[in-house]
Scaffold this active site. Sequence first.
Site, PDB file in Angstrom:
ATOM      1  N   THR A 126      63.876  49.322  54.536  1.00 11.82           N
ATOM      2  CA  THR A 126      64.839  49.825  53.568  1.00 11.82           C
ATOM      3  C   THR A 126      64.381  51.207  53.148  1.00 11.82           C
ATOM      4  O   THR A 126      63.176  51.460  53.038  1.00 11.82           O
ATOM      5  CB  THR A 126      64.993  48.877  52.357  1.00 11.82           C
ATOM      6  OG1 THR A 126      66.012  49.379  51.496  1.00 11.82           O
ATOM      7  CG2 THR A 126      63.698  48.704  51.583  1.00 11.82           C
TER       8      THR A 126
ATOM      9  N   LYS B 203      67.495  43.881  60.221  1.00  8.81           N
ATOM     10  CA  LYS B 203      67.126  44.950  59.281  1.00  8.81           C
ATOM     11  C   LYS B 203      65.699  44.688  58.831  1.00  8.81           C
ATOM     12  O   LYS B 203      65.428  43.681  58.178  1.00  8.81           O
ATOM     13  CB  LYS B 203      68.088  44.954  58.091  1.00  8.81           C
ATOM     14  CG  LYS B 203      67.778  46.011  57.035  1.00  8.81           C
ATOM     15  CD  LYS B 203      68.854  45.987  55.948  1.00  8.81           C
ATOM     16  CE  LYS B 203      68.526  46.858  54.765  1.00  8.81           C
ATOM     17  NZ  LYS B 203      68.464  48.283  55.085  1.00  8.81           N
TER      18      LYS B 203
ATOM     19  N   GLU C  26      67.256  49.708  60.602  1.00  5.46           N
ATOM     20  CA  GLU C  26      68.254  49.426  59.562  1.00  5.46           C
ATOM     21  C   GLU C  26      69.475  48.716  60.149  1.00  5.46           C
ATOM     22  O   GLU C  26      70.420  48.409  59.438  1.00  5.46           O
ATOM     23  CB  GLU C  26      68.706  50.730  58.893  1.00  5.46           C
ATOM     24  CG  GLU C  26      67.679  51.346  57.972  1.00  5.46           C
ATOM     25  CD  GLU C  26      67.798  50.839  56.545  1.00  5.46           C
ATOM     26  OE1 GLU C  26      68.486  49.827  56.311  1.00  5.46           O
ATOM     27  OE2 GLU C  26      67.190  51.461  55.665  1.00  5.46           O
TER      28      GLU C  26
END
EC number: 3.5.1.135
Length: 105
Positions: free
Chosen positions: A24, A21, A74
């Site tokens: 955000t 990831k 993500e």
Amino acid sequence: MLLNKITFFERFEHDILSGAKTITLRDEAESHVIVGQILPVSTFETERWFCDIQIIDVTPVKLTELTEVHAKQENMTLPQLRDVIAEIYPGLEQLFMIRFRILSQ
């Protein structure tokens, strides 16, 4: 006012620490960071610190503009990403993509 820390749900901790990831998606209230800024990262649920990140980029993006590339950053599929966004920010169209890298664990 610039953020001085950032939190993530515990379910995202492993993906962040593994480097899977790298972005955000946040609402405007949580978009106040600048490129180069270093932030401590904690879990949303217990505020337990688990790493520091450095902000690489901040870009406005609309929910309807999200692509498989965003989803991959993500560590999700696009439908999963849209579901998570709808859960966290119901009805919100304008998001901010914050790209980051891990500095320490």
